[in-house]
Write an enzyme that holds these catalytic residues in place. Sequence first.
Site, PDB file in Angstrom:
ATOM      1  N   LYS A 144       0.849  -1.201   0.000  1.00 46.43           N
ATOM      2  CA  LYS A 144       0.000   0.000   0.000  1.00 46.43           C
ATOM      3  C   LYS A 144       0.879   1.244   0.000  1.00 46.43           C
ATOM      4  O   LYS A 144       1.890   1.289   0.725  1.00 46.43           O
ATOM      5  CB  LYS A 144      -0.905  -0.035   1.241  1.00 46.43           C
ATOM      6  N   SER A 187      -9.786  -0.383   7.326  1.00 50.35           N
ATOM      7  CA  SER A 187      -9.227  -0.273   5.980  1.00 50.35           C
ATOM      8  C   SER A 187      -8.580  -1.527   5.414  1.00 50.35           C
ATOM      9  O   SER A 187      -8.226  -1.537   4.237  1.00 50.35           O
ATOM     10  CB  SER A 187      -8.207   0.852   5.928  1.00 50.35           C
ATOM     11  N   SER A 225      -9.640   1.989   3.153  1.00 47.38           N
ATOM     12  CA  SER A 225      -8.819   2.774   2.264  1.00 47.38           C
ATOM     13  C   SER A 225      -7.811   1.952   1.465  1.00 47.38           C
ATOM     14  O   SER A 225      -7.292   2.436   0.471  1.00 47.38           O
ATOM     15  CB  SER A 225      -8.051   3.816   3.070  1.00 47.38           C
TER      16      SER A 225
HETATM   17  N1  GLN Z   1     -12.862   4.283   6.551  1.00 50.39           N
HETATM   18  C1  GLN Z   1     -12.304   4.739   7.780  1.00 50.39           C
HETATM   19  C2  GLN Z   1     -11.888   6.185   7.631  1.00 50.39           C
HETATM   20  O1  GLN Z   1     -12.207   6.747   6.664  1.00 50.39           O
HETATM   21  C3  GLN Z   1     -11.146   3.873   8.169  1.00 50.39           C
HETATM   22  C4  GLN Z   1      -9.930   4.162   7.398  1.00 50.39           C
HETATM   23  C5  GLN Z   1      -8.763   3.310   7.782  1.00 50.39           C
HETATM   24  O2  GLN Z   1      -8.904   2.276   8.433  1.00 50.39           O
HETATM   25  N2  GLN Z   1      -7.598   3.784   7.420  1.00 50.39           N
HETATM   26  O3  GLN Z   1     -11.248   6.739   8.465  1.00 50.39           O
END
Ligand code: GLN
Length: 477
Positions: free
Chosen positions: A72, A171, A147
Site C-alpha cells: 500500500k 481499511s 482505504s
Molecule cells: N474508513 C475509515 C476512515 O475513513 C477507516 C480508514 C482506515 O482504516 N484507514 O477513516
Amino acid sequence: MSLHTLTVCQLRDKIRTGEVSSREATQSLLNRIASVDGKVKAYNWLNADNALAQADAAKKGGVLAGVPVAIKDVINVDGQPCTCASKILQGYVAPYDATVIRKLREAGAILVGRTNMDEFAMGSSTENSSWGTTCNPWDLTRIPGGSSGGSAAAVAADEAFAALGSDTGGSIRQPAALCGCVGLKPTYGRVSRYGLVAFASSLDQIGSFTKDVRDAALLLSVISGHDPMDSTSVPRPVPDYVAALERGVKGLRIGLPKEYFIPGMDREVEAAVRAAIAKLVSLGAEVVEISLPHTDYAVAVYYLIATAEASANLARFDGVRYGARVKGEDVIDTYGKTRGSGFGPEVKRRIILGTYALSAGYYDAYYLRAQKVRTLIRQDFEKAFAKCDVIVTPTTPEVAFKAGEKSGDPLKMYLSDIFTISVNLAGNCGVSIPCGFAHKLPIGLQIIGKAFDEETVLRTAYAYEQATAWHKERPVL
Ligand code: GLN
C-alpha cells in the site's frame, strides 16, 4: 497453468523445489498486471524492471523467497515513491525501509509495486485518491472498499500474490470483504508501524491481504514482532501462526453480539453470515450470545479521535520537509498554499474536524469525552471475551456499492465501517474472510479475537475455509 493464480504458499513451495523460478513467477504477475490493471487500476506505481532483478537475486531459504508482494502506498520502501495517494507527496521518494519491509526483504520477498488507496488512508472506497479510483474486480462499476482498496483489488484480481495494507478503522477488513479476499488486522502493538505514514497513531496497524488464511498466517509470522523503532510495538514472542491453524474449532465459544445484526442490513449478507456461523457450529464450535452495548457510539468516537490525531500527524506536511511545495510570499503563505492545493477535500475536512475537537473550548466536550467512551468500548470487549473465545460478525452491512454512490455524503461513507471501527478502538485483532455472495458480489465474515490472540482468530478462519470453497472463487476480467 498461470503462475499468477497461485497462493503465496503454493508459489513458495514451487520455487523451493525448483519447479518454477522467482523470475518466471514475477514475469507472470507483471503480465497479469499489464493485461488487467488498465481496468482495475489497483497499482499507483510498478517496479517492473527492478522486480525482475530482485527476483534473480532473491536469496534462497527465506520463508517468502522469491515471492512478489504488493505494498500500500502509505508504507515506506527505500528508493520508491510513497505518495499516500496525495498530491502533497508528489515527488517524494522514501529514503528508508519501514520495519515490515525490512522483514519482508529478509524473508526473500520481491517488492513489485505500490497499491492505490484513499488519500492518507481516509476513506472507505478508494475514491479519495489523487491517482483516481480503483475498481472492484467483481464489478468494475463498483468500489473495492477502502482505504486499502488497491491492495484488496490486486489480490482479488490475481494481480498480487499478497499485499500489505493498513487498518485504522477497517481499511484492511472492509476492502477484503468487498473484494472477496482475506484481510487481517493484527492486534495494536503486534506489528511495527515504523515507516508507516501515520494517520491516527492510537489506531493504525499494518496487516495483510491474501488469497487464503494460510498465507495470512505466514505473512503475520514474517511481519510481527517487537521493534525498538516503534515504542507501541510490544515485546512478546511471535508464535508459529501457521502451526496454529490445524487445531480446529471443537469446543470453541463463538460470541455473537446482538448489536451487530441490525435492521437495515442487507438480508442476503445477514443470511450468509448466519450460514457461516452454522457451519462453524457443525465443526464443533458453540454459540454464545453476547452484548457490546456501546457499539452505537463507535463511529462518533472514532471520528473524533481519528481526526484529532490526524490533524496533529498531518501538520508535518508543510511544503518544507516533504514532497511538493507551492511557494508563497513568506513561510506562512507557503504553508497555506502548499496545504491548500496539496490536500484533497476529505483530508481537509478531517484536519478541520480534528483541530476543532482539540481546540481549547471544545476539548472537554468532544475529545476528552470520546476518550472516555473509547474506554467503555474497550471494556465491552473485555467483558464479552470473558464468555467467548472469538466474536463473529458481518464485516460490512452490505456488499460493494457503486462508485459515486456515497462520495457526496461523508456521513453515509463513514457508516461503511460500522462493524470494523470498534476493533481498532479496543485494540483487538480481526480478520475478514469470504463467506458467500449476494447480488454476485463477495460477502465478508469478520472474526474478532482477544488482544494478541491472532492464533485463535486464524484457526477459526482456517477451519471455516477448509470446510467451504468461497475463497477459491475468482472474478472474470
Ligand atoms: N474508513 C475509515 C476512515 O475513513 C477507516 C480508514 C482506515 O482504516 N484507514 O477513516
